[in-house]
Enzyme design. Structure first.
Site, PDB file in Angstrom:
ATOM      1  CG  ASN A  36      27.301  87.487 -54.170  1.00 46.67           C
ATOM      2  OD1 ASN A  36      26.277  88.063 -54.530  1.00 46.67           O
ATOM      3  ND2 ASN A  36      27.270  86.339 -53.503  1.00 46.67           N
ATOM      4  CB  SER A 126      30.863  72.716 -51.638  1.00 43.54           C
ATOM      5  OG  SER A 126      29.495  72.405 -51.658  1.00 43.54           O
ATOM      6  CE1 TYR A 151      30.320  77.085 -55.857  1.00 41.96           C
ATOM      7  CE2 TYR A 151      29.025  75.151 -55.262  1.00 41.96           C
ATOM      8  CZ  TYR A 151      29.845  76.205 -54.899  1.00 41.96           C
ATOM      9  OH  TYR A 151      30.202  76.360 -53.577  1.00 41.96           O
ATOM     10  CE  LYS A 155      33.486  76.088 -54.105  1.00 37.10           C
ATOM     11  NZ  LYS A 155      34.388  77.168 -53.672  1.00 37.10           N
ATOM     12  CG  PHE A 179      27.763  69.043 -44.868  1.00 32.75           C
ATOM     13  CD1 PHE A 179      29.147  68.906 -44.804  1.00 32.75           C
ATOM     14  CD2 PHE A 179      27.039  67.969 -45.356  1.00 32.75           C
ATOM     15  CE1 PHE A 179      29.787  67.729 -45.200  1.00 32.75           C
ATOM     16  CE2 PHE A 179      27.665  66.781 -45.747  1.00 32.75           C
ATOM     17  CZ  PHE A 179      29.031  66.666 -45.664  1.00 32.75           C
ATOM     18  CG  LEU A 201      15.058  76.083 -46.565  1.00 32.00           C
ATOM     19  CD1 LEU A 201      13.746  76.111 -47.350  1.00 32.00           C
ATOM     20  CD2 LEU A 201      15.219  74.729 -45.870  1.00 32.00           C
TER      21      LEU A 201
END
Ligand code: NAD
Ligand code: WQD
Length: 344
Positions: A36, A126, A151, A155, A179, A201
């Site tokens: 990635n 996360s 996912y 974590k 965050f 976003l």
């Protein structure tokens, strides 16, 4: 110079952290399988720091290759483990890929830590572990909710694996619960490179402004928040990167052998401020002068309403706090997008 292994160091957060580590005189060795990321990120890092980090292409799912790497690098003093798959939707479609990539890689690394006495380990966790919080801002001792995606589950399980390993070995580990990281390095030499259509976003905003996407969809404007859109804690990636250096220094300065769970710590990394989706969009338009094409649509499945960090623990124990503003983050993200797209 202490030698630090950064897994996934060519990725978004990893690359910014490598720069901050080099700034603080750590010698960095990056491993990444480029699943990635791009090899060009190495050049971006080098352009900033003027020091090329060592790099080895390695797939951490291959246990024998991981063992071989450590055999050849016995002088590593600490590990920052970023390498993982991170797309929530993809994890729902292909859970085994996520359990394999996010859990096996951690286990193989910890086995090598045991074998070679590498006792300093930092893990990328996360805020997703909190799910929909019962109260805000979220503190580290808030209840961990049942994960809503494979996912998120990786974590949670990773944190358990670390805690259990620390309690029976010399390992000292810090899990950092990020965050929402946004922005790019101020030089625009490195930044976020989402594969395909961005799910997050800010990359969707910058790609829309650059004309790569026709319009941004605002997912939900009927939430019980002031303007009806969801609230998140957006943290500048450079602030986030700096926290890794501080956390590493905390581990390295502890020379007492591990005896109990105190060798495992968790910190929230956020700004402590919640911003709504509409606020981010307005702030982007105001800061960059770019008019955004957007429409309000229905809610996205799985979104929590409101999440932002209580940062007291990181502020007080790590002595770290964010320095950059939302405007700086959005401007840097836009500068990076312009560079990637060749826009003046
Ligand atoms: P990223 O995808 O940009 O970086 C991850 C890097 O790891 C990539 O360069 C990828 O090629 C590499 N990688 C993946 N699997 C690998 C493997 N098996 N062997 C070697 N390299 C491998 O992601 P990021 O945004 O920089 O995230 C870094 C870490 O932070 C991840 O663990 C992620 O889950 C976590 N995190 C990210 C966010 C976010 O919003 N970006 C939020 C919270 C936590
Ligand atoms: C932020 C807000 C969307 C895109 C994800 C992971 C989480 C963590 C961080 C890794 C939400 C809204 C988004 C768009 C929109 N990653 N939005 N239009 O969902 O908070 O968290 O990244 O650990 O695990 O789930 O981040 O950037 O996707 O969304 O309106 O095109 O923006 O609904 O309210 P999120 P995000």
């Amino acid at each position: 110079m202490k030698k630090i292994l950064v897994t996934g160091g060519l990725g978004y957060i990893g690359s910014h952290t490598v720069v901050e580590l080099q700034k603080s005189d750590f010698q960095v060795i990056i491993v990444d399988n480029l699943s990635n990321s791009s090899i060009d990120v190495l050049e971006g890092i080098t352009n900033i720091s003027k020091t090329p980090p060592r790099f080895e292409r390695l797939d951490l799912r291959l246990k024998a290759d991981v063992s071989d790497f450590f055999k050849r690098n016995k002088d590593i003093e600490g590990i920052i483990h970023f390498a993982a798959s991170k797309a929530v939707g993809e994890s729902v479609e292909n859970p085994l890929l996520y359990y394999e990539n996010n859990l096996n890689t951690l286990i193989y690394l910890l086995q090598e830590c045991n074998a070679y006495g590498i006792n300093n380990f930092i893990f990328s966790s996360s805020c997703t572990v909190y799910g929909e919080p019962d109260s805000l801002p979220i503190t580290e001792d808030a209840q961990i909710k049942i994960a809503t995606s494979p996912y998120g589950n990786t974590k949670q399980i990773s944190e358990e694996i670390l805690k259990d390993t620390c309690s029976v070995s010399e390992l000292m580990a810090i899990a950092l619960r990020y965050f929402n990281p946004i922005g790019a390095h101020e030089t625009a030499e490195i930044g976020e490179l989402p594969a395909g259509v961005p799910q997050n976003l800010v990359p969707f905003i910058t790609q829309t402004a650059a004309g790569v996407r026709k319009e941004l969809s605002i997912f939900g404007t009927d939430y019980p928040t002031e303007d009806g859109s969801c609230i998140r804690d957006y943290i500048h990636v450079v602030d986030l990167a700096r926290a890794h250096v501080v956390a590493l220094q905390r581990l390295l300065s502890k020379n007492t052998p591990a005896v109990d769970n105190h060798n495992y710590e968790v910190f929230n990394l956020g700004t402590g401020r919640g911003s709504s989706v509409l606020e981010v969009v307005n702030s982007f338009e105001k800061t960059t002068g770019q008019k955004l094409n957007y429409k309000k649509v229905g809610r996205r499945v799985g979104d929590v309403i409101s999440v932002y960090a209580d940062t007291k623990k990181a502020n007080e124990i790590l002595g770290w706090k964010t320095e950059k503003t939302m405007e700086e983050a959005l401007l840097s993200a836009w500068k990076w997008e312009q560079k990637v797209r060749g826009i003046d």
